[in-house]
Design a protein around this motif. Structure first.
Motif, mmCIF file in Angstrom:
data_model
loop_
_atom_site.group_PDB
_atom_site.id
_atom_site.type_symbol
_atom_site.label_atom_id
_atom_site.label_comp_id
_atom_site.label_asym_id
_atom_site.label_seq_id
_atom_site.Cartn_x
_atom_site.Cartn_y
_atom_site.Cartn_z
ATOM 1 N N GLU A 1 -30.752 20.439 112.050
ATOM 2 C CA GLU A 1 -30.346 21.315 110.847
ATOM 3 C C GLU A 1 -29.359 22.374 111.258
ATOM 4 O O GLU A 1 -29.724 23.080 112.304
ATOM 5 C CB GLU A 1 -31.719 21.567 110.182
ATOM 6 N N GLU A 2 -28.639 22.663 110.508
ATOM 7 C CA GLU A 2 -27.831 23.802 110.537
ATOM 8 C C GLU A 2 -28.734 25.043 110.244
ATOM 9 O O GLU A 2 -29.224 25.031 109.377
ATOM 10 C CB GLU A 2 -26.489 23.610 109.725
ATOM 11 N N GLN A 3 -28.482 26.307 111.040
ATOM 12 C CA GLN A 3 -29.059 27.400 110.622
ATOM 13 C C GLN A 3 -28.503 28.010 109.257
ATOM 14 O O GLN A 3 -27.383 27.807 108.874
ATOM 15 C CB GLN A 3 -28.780 28.331 111.664
ATOM 16 N N PRO A 4 -29.239 28.390 108.203
ATOM 17 C CA PRO A 4 -28.639 29.071 107.045
ATOM 18 C C PRO A 4 -27.560 29.980 107.446
ATOM 19 O O PRO A 4 -27.712 30.937 108.322
ATOM 20 C CB PRO A 4 -29.894 29.658 106.345
ATOM 21 N N GLY A 5 -26.585 30.018 106.645
ATOM 22 C CA GLY A 5 -25.589 30.774 106.652
ATOM 23 C C GLY A 5 -24.543 30.313 108.094
ATOM 24 O O GLY A 5 -23.328 31.166 107.918
ATOM 25 N N ALA A 6 -24.766 29.720 108.857
ATOM 26 C CA ALA A 6 -24.055 29.319 109.929
ATOM 27 C C ALA A 6 -23.019 28.314 109.462
ATOM 28 O O ALA A 6 -23.305 27.321 108.626
ATOM 29 C CB ALA A 6 -24.803 28.592 111.139
ATOM 30 N N THR A 7 -21.676 28.430 109.911
ATOM 31 C CA THR A 7 -20.914 27.359 109.527
ATOM 32 C C THR A 7 -21.004 26.016 110.594
ATOM 33 O O THR A 7 -21.693 26.169 111.542
ATOM 34 C CB THR A 7 -19.259 27.921 109.896
ATOM 35 N N GLY A 8 -20.226 25.046 110.378
ATOM 36 C CA GLY A 8 -20.342 23.877 111.089
ATOM 37 C C GLY A 8 -19.797 24.346 112.559
ATOM 38 O O GLY A 8 -20.156 23.583 113.601
ATOM 39 N N ALA A 9 -18.798 25.144 112.473
ATOM 40 C CA ALA A 9 -17.947 25.504 113.871
ATOM 41 C C ALA A 9 -19.105 26.252 114.613
ATOM 42 O O ALA A 9 -19.251 25.959 115.841
ATOM 43 C CB ALA A 9 -16.899 26.390 113.502
ATOM 44 N N VAL A 10 -19.988 26.946 114.228
ATOM 45 C CA VAL A 10 -21.072 27.902 114.929
ATOM 46 C C VAL A 10 -22.105 26.850 115.662
ATOM 47 O O VAL A 10 -22.350 26.815 116.369
ATOM 48 C CB VAL A 10 -21.377 29.011 114.028
ATOM 49 N N GLY A 11 -22.443 25.978 114.637
ATOM 50 C CA GLY A 11 -23.304 24.811 114.968
ATOM 51 C C GLY A 11 -22.917 24.037 116.036
ATOM 52 O O GLY A 11 -23.574 23.593 117.020
ATOM 53 N N SER A 12 -21.562 23.639 116.134
ATOM 54 C CA SER A 12 -21.062 22.881 117.107
ATOM 55 C C SER A 12 -20.818 23.681 118.437
ATOM 56 O O SER A 12 -21.276 23.144 119.532
ATOM 57 C CB SER A 12 -19.451 22.539 116.767
ATOM 58 N N VAL A 13 -20.894 24.873 118.326
ATOM 59 C CA VAL A 13 -20.656 25.788 119.480
ATOM 60 C C VAL A 13 -21.930 25.784 120.290
ATOM 61 O O VAL A 13 -22.319 25.639 121.334
ATOM 62 C CB VAL A 13 -20.064 27.075 119.244
ATOM 63 N N PHE A 14 -23.156 26.138 119.266
ATOM 64 C CA PHE A 14 -24.364 26.212 119.912
ATOM 65 C C PHE A 14 -24.706 24.661 120.461
ATOM 66 O O PHE A 14 -25.305 24.771 121.630
ATOM 67 C CB PHE A 14 -25.249 26.555 118.755
ATOM 68 N N GLY A 15 -24.447 23.632 119.630
ATOM 69 C CA GLY A 15 -24.845 22.436 120.246
ATOM 70 C C GLY A 15 -24.140 22.064 121.870
ATOM 71 O O GLY A 15 -24.669 21.684 122.620
ATOM 72 N N ALA A 16 -22.848 22.459 121.695
ATOM 73 C CA ALA A 16 -22.069 22.486 122.922
ATOM 74 C C ALA A 16 -22.640 23.068 124.295
ATOM 75 O O ALA A 16 -22.888 22.809 125.348
ATOM 76 C CB ALA A 16 -20.565 22.793 122.758
ATOM 77 N N LEU A 17 -23.013 24.349 123.822
ATOM 78 C CA LEU A 17 -23.583 25.267 124.800
ATOM 79 C C LEU A 17 -24.984 25.251 125.169
ATOM 80 O O LEU A 17 -25.461 25.667 126.049
ATOM 81 C CB LEU A 17 -23.246 26.965 124.325
ATOM 82 N N ALA A 18 -25.622 24.349 124.483
ATOM 83 C CA ALA A 18 -27.170 24.104 124.776
ATOM 84 C C ALA A 18 -27.400 23.159 126.122
ATOM 85 O O ALA A 18 -28.173 23.446 126.534
ATOM 86 C CB ALA A 18 -27.776 23.141 123.724
ATOM 87 N N ASP A 19 -26.204 22.774 126.662
ATOM 88 C CA ASP A 19 -26.554 21.921 127.942
ATOM 89 C C ASP A 19 -25.748 22.927 128.928
ATOM 90 O O ASP A 19 -24.883 23.407 129.036
ATOM 91 C CB ASP A 19 -25.422 20.822 127.988
ATOM 92 N N PRO A 20 -26.783 23.132 130.287
ATOM 93 C CA PRO A 20 -26.301 23.951 131.297
ATOM 94 C C PRO A 20 -25.041 23.600 132.020
ATOM 95 O O PRO A 20 -24.211 24.406 132.330
ATOM 96 C CB PRO A 20 -27.659 23.952 131.996
ATOM 97 N N THR A 21 -24.920 21.964 132.134
ATOM 98 C CA THR A 21 -23.647 21.901 132.776
ATOM 99 C C THR A 21 -22.511 22.131 131.992
ATOM 100 O O THR A 21 -21.382 22.733 132.489
ATOM 101 C CB THR A 21 -23.575 20.278 133.148
ATOM 102 N N ARG A 22 -22.599 22.189 130.734
ATOM 103 C CA ARG A 22 -21.373 22.710 130.088
ATOM 104 C C ARG A 22 -21.179 24.038 129.942
ATOM 105 O O ARG A 22 -20.051 24.629 129.979
ATOM 106 C CB ARG A 22 -21.442 22.165 128.448
#
Length: 122
Positions: free
Chosen positions: A3-24
């Motif tokens: 789920e997307e955080q309230p108020g977060a745009t799709g772009a912000v959610g994509s950034v958080f998803g991408a940065l969730a991995d330590p290798t990335r």
């Protein structure tokens, strides 16, 4: 599916998803330090295969954190700061909202404490 955080745009959610991995995150750090690099060069400093690096770079590219430019037979990757900047602005805005809310709670609590002291018999 997340789920997307309230108020977060799709772009912000994509950034958080991408940065969730330590290798990335490590790949992003390497690219920030080097300016640009190929997947082969990046894989030399990591405990993962070149193919894994390419897959991680694809996720970073989809989140608009890096871009790849073909130079001859190679693809050179570089950091794209705009998505990080937008995410930082969103986080700053969110922090400011919480600061305002917490300041309001503090004022309410302090007012209630003062009122309870003045209405209390000695």
């Amino acid at each position: 599916m997340t789920e997307e955080q309230p108020g977060a745009t799709g772009a912000v959610g994509s950034v958080f998803g991408a940065l969730a991995d330590p290798t990335r995150r490590q790949l992003l750090d390497l690219l920030a330090a080097r300016g640009e690099a190929t997947a082969t060069t990046l894989a030399e400093g990591l405990p993962v295969s070149r193919q894994a690096v390419v897959k991680h770079l694809a996720v970073l590219d989809a989140a608009e954190l890096v871009s790849g430019t073909r130079v001859g037979r190679e693809v050179r990757y570089a950091v794209r700061p705009a998505a990080l900047d937008a995410t930082a602005r969103w986080m700053t805005s969110l922090a400011a909202d919480w600061d305002r809310r917490l300041a309001h709670i503090k004022r309410v609590a302090e007012t209630a404490e003062r009122e309870s002291r003045t209405t209390r018999p000695d």
